[in-house]
Design a protein around this motif. Sequence first.
Motif, mmCIF file in Angstrom:
data_model
loop_
_atom_site.group_PDB
_atom_site.id
_atom_site.type_symbol
_atom_site.label_atom_id
_atom_site.label_comp_id
_atom_site.label_asym_id
_atom_site.label_seq_id
_atom_site.Cartn_x
_atom_site.Cartn_y
_atom_site.Cartn_z
ATOM 1 N N PRO A 1 0.806 -1.231 0.000
ATOM 2 C CA PRO A 1 0.000 0.000 0.000
ATOM 3 C C PRO A 1 0.839 1.280 0.000
ATOM 4 C CG PRO A 1 -0.888 -1.581 1.572
ATOM 5 C CD PRO A 1 0.444 -2.101 1.134
ATOM 6 N N VAL A 2 1.922 1.324 0.786
ATOM 7 C CA VAL A 2 2.702 2.563 0.843
ATOM 8 C C VAL A 2 3.440 2.785 -0.471
ATOM 9 C CG1 VAL A 2 4.775 1.526 1.908
ATOM 10 C CG2 VAL A 2 4.267 3.945 2.230
ATOM 11 N N LEU A 3 3.946 1.718 -1.087
ATOM 12 C CA LEU A 3 4.592 1.875 -2.386
ATOM 13 C C LEU A 3 3.583 2.315 -3.446
ATOM 14 C CD1 LEU A 3 7.001 -1.200 -2.418
ATOM 15 C CD2 LEU A 3 7.633 1.213 -2.270
ATOM 16 N N ALA A 4 2.378 1.750 -3.384
ATOM 17 C CA ALA A 4 1.334 2.155 -4.323
ATOM 18 C C ALA A 4 0.957 3.621 -4.120
ATOM 19 C CB ALA A 4 0.104 1.262 -4.157
ATOM 20 N N TRP A 5 0.871 4.043 -2.868
ATOM 21 C CA TRP A 5 0.524 5.428 -2.541
ATOM 22 C C TRP A 5 1.558 6.400 -3.116
ATOM 23 C CZ3 TRP A 5 -2.741 9.028 -1.235
ATOM 24 C CH2 TRP A 5 -2.343 10.172 -0.566
ATOM 25 N N VAL A 6 2.845 6.115 -2.880
ATOM 26 C CA VAL A 6 3.906 7.001 -3.372
ATOM 27 C C VAL A 6 3.967 6.971 -4.898
ATOM 28 C CG1 VAL A 6 6.387 7.462 -3.345
ATOM 29 C CG2 VAL A 6 5.242 6.737 -1.253
ATOM 30 N N ASP A 7 3.892 5.778 -5.468
ATOM 31 C CA ASP A 7 3.989 5.660 -6.929
ATOM 32 C C ASP A 7 2.820 6.363 -7.602
ATOM 33 O OD1 ASP A 7 5.326 4.889 -9.195
ATOM 34 O OD2 ASP A 7 4.556 2.844 -9.228
ATOM 35 N N TRP A 8 1.657 6.253 -7.001
ATOM 36 C CA TRP A 8 0.470 6.899 -7.564
ATOM 37 C C TRP A 8 0.597 8.421 -7.522
ATOM 38 C CZ3 TRP A 8 -3.734 5.402 -10.229
ATOM 39 C CH2 TRP A 8 -4.795 6.291 -10.314
ATOM 40 N N LYS A 9 1.150 8.943 -6.441
ATOM 41 C CA LYS A 9 1.216 10.390 -6.254
ATOM 42 C C LYS A 9 2.383 11.041 -6.988
ATOM 43 C CE LYS A 9 -1.167 12.451 -3.882
ATOM 44 N NZ LYS A 9 -2.460 13.108 -4.145
ATOM 45 N N VAL A 10 3.552 10.391 -6.995
ATOM 46 C CA VAL A 10 4.740 11.056 -7.557
ATOM 47 C C VAL A 10 5.483 10.210 -8.589
ATOM 48 C CG1 VAL A 10 5.072 12.492 -5.520
ATOM 49 C CG2 VAL A 10 6.219 10.280 -5.641
ATOM 50 N N HIS A 11 4.954 9.038 -8.926
ATOM 51 C CA HIS A 11 5.570 8.176 -9.929
ATOM 52 C C HIS A 11 7.014 7.833 -9.576
ATOM 53 C CE1 HIS A 11 2.334 8.325 -13.040
ATOM 54 N NE2 HIS A 11 2.006 9.377 -12.306
ATOM 55 N N LEU A 12 7.242 7.524 -8.306
ATOM 56 C CA LEU A 12 8.535 7.068 -7.825
ATOM 57 C C LEU A 12 8.323 5.895 -6.873
ATOM 58 C CD1 LEU A 12 10.408 10.394 -6.960
ATOM 59 C CD2 LEU A 12 10.984 8.820 -8.809
ATOM 60 N N LEU A 13 9.253 4.957 -6.900
ATOM 61 C CA LEU A 13 9.279 3.882 -5.912
ATOM 62 C C LEU A 13 10.564 4.080 -5.108
ATOM 63 C CD1 LEU A 13 8.119 0.895 -8.124
ATOM 64 C CD2 LEU A 13 6.857 1.912 -6.221
ATOM 65 N N PRO A 14 10.458 4.594 -3.886
ATOM 66 C CA PRO A 14 11.660 4.971 -3.136
ATOM 67 C C PRO A 14 12.647 3.817 -2.980
ATOM 68 C CG PRO A 14 9.684 5.794 -2.051
ATOM 69 C CD PRO A 14 9.221 4.880 -3.134
ATOM 70 N N TYR A 15 13.886 4.082 -3.374
ATOM 71 C CA TYR A 15 14.942 3.076 -3.273
ATOM 72 C C TYR A 15 15.117 2.609 -1.829
ATOM 73 C CZ TYR A 15 19.623 1.034 -3.391
ATOM 74 O OH TYR A 15 20.693 0.188 -3.256
ATOM 75 N N LEU A 16 14.971 3.540 -0.869
ATOM 76 C CA LEU A 16 15.197 3.201 0.533
ATOM 77 C C LEU A 16 14.032 2.433 1.158
ATOM 78 C CD1 LEU A 16 17.041 6.377 1.852
ATOM 79 C CD2 LEU A 16 17.991 4.130 1.287
ATOM 80 N N ILE A 17 13.001 2.164 0.384
ATOM 81 C CA ILE A 17 11.978 1.200 0.795
ATOM 82 C C ILE A 17 12.172 -0.105 0.032
ATOM 83 C CG2 ILE A 17 9.514 0.652 0.823
ATOM 84 C CD1 ILE A 17 8.911 3.543 1.342
ATOM 85 N N VAL A 18 12.385 0.003 -1.286
ATOM 86 C CA VAL A 18 12.484 -1.198 -2.117
ATOM 87 C C VAL A 18 13.743 -2.008 -1.793
ATOM 88 C CG1 VAL A 18 12.660 -2.068 -4.480
ATOM 89 C CG2 VAL A 18 11.149 -0.143 -3.973
ATOM 90 N N ALA A 19 14.887 -1.333 -1.625
ATOM 91 C CA ALA A 19 16.138 -2.064 -1.370
ATOM 92 C C ALA A 19 16.099 -2.836 -0.043
ATOM 93 C CB ALA A 19 17.327 -1.106 -1.410
ATOM 94 N N PRO A 20 15.684 -2.213 1.084
ATOM 95 C CA PRO A 20 15.568 -3.016 2.321
ATOM 96 C C PRO A 20 14.542 -4.139 2.208
ATOM 97 C CG PRO A 20 15.627 -0.677 2.839
ATOM 98 C CD PRO A 20 15.474 -0.783 1.357
ATOM 99 N N LEU A 21 13.465 -3.898 1.450
ATOM 100 C CA LEU A 21 12.459 -4.946 1.261
ATOM 101 C C LEU A 21 13.054 -6.130 0.505
ATOM 102 C CD1 LEU A 21 9.487 -5.826 1.531
ATOM 103 C CD2 LEU A 21 9.028 -4.647 -0.628
ATOM 104 N N TYR A 22 13.910 -5.841 -0.462
ATOM 105 C CA TYR A 22 14.586 -6.900 -1.218
ATOM 106 C C TYR A 22 15.492 -7.722 -0.303
ATOM 107 C CZ TYR A 22 17.675 -9.031 -4.715
ATOM 108 O OH TYR A 22 18.411 -9.915 -5.463
#
Length: 221
Positions: free
Chosen positions: A89-110
């Motif tokens: 949900p938080v990635l969808a929220w950010v991507d929807w609003k600013v068309h970015l997937l924050p690296y500092l969320i995606v990288a730790p999730l990986y």
Amino acid sequence: MHLVSILVSALLAGLLAAVSPLLLSRLPEPTAEPEPDMPVKIPYVELGAVPRLGLWLALPAAVLGAVAAATITEPRLLPVWIPIAAATPVLAWVDWKVHLLPYLIVAPLYVLSWLLIGVSALWMQDASVLLHALYGNLGVFGFYFVLGLLGPMGYGDIRLSAVVGVGLGPLGFIATFYGLFFGLVIGAIAGLVLVRGRLGNQTPIAFGPYLLLGAFAALWV
């Protein structure tokens, strides 16, 4: 026991998602210049400060956590899907609003996804779980990397696809294939609807949410 795992998975995913606005509001802003066709960048601190955002993110995260627990037949493969459900949900929220997937969320999730897959492999005493996770990681990431070379796929989406591949790989080739297929189909349908509504506006479609929803849809197969 199955009902307990569904409730626990939903609770954990919901709780993690509920605190995600605090993390979001503390992210550093990207330093790179935005692409000319991108929307104006809303600061992360503003995105994270929306009233009751934690609740609105927790609800879908809990549903996704419950879906994962209800559909994954091997419960020892469930742990990796709880943080993915919480982050969706938080990635969808950010991507929807600013068309970015924050690296500092995606990288730790990986990284966390690989750690939890390692826990599952130890729990099951089956090293092939790690091998299948690697196959899924390379296969899904490779597919979206090529897609990015051919079209307007953002690199944030490509990075996120590696997380999806780690989760889907141990569930088998069929689940991985449908995860790719459903993500593309959901994204294409949503893209057609949104582009039609924009009447020619060329702002790119935020694909990250559909990539993640496609992965959860594949769990039903």
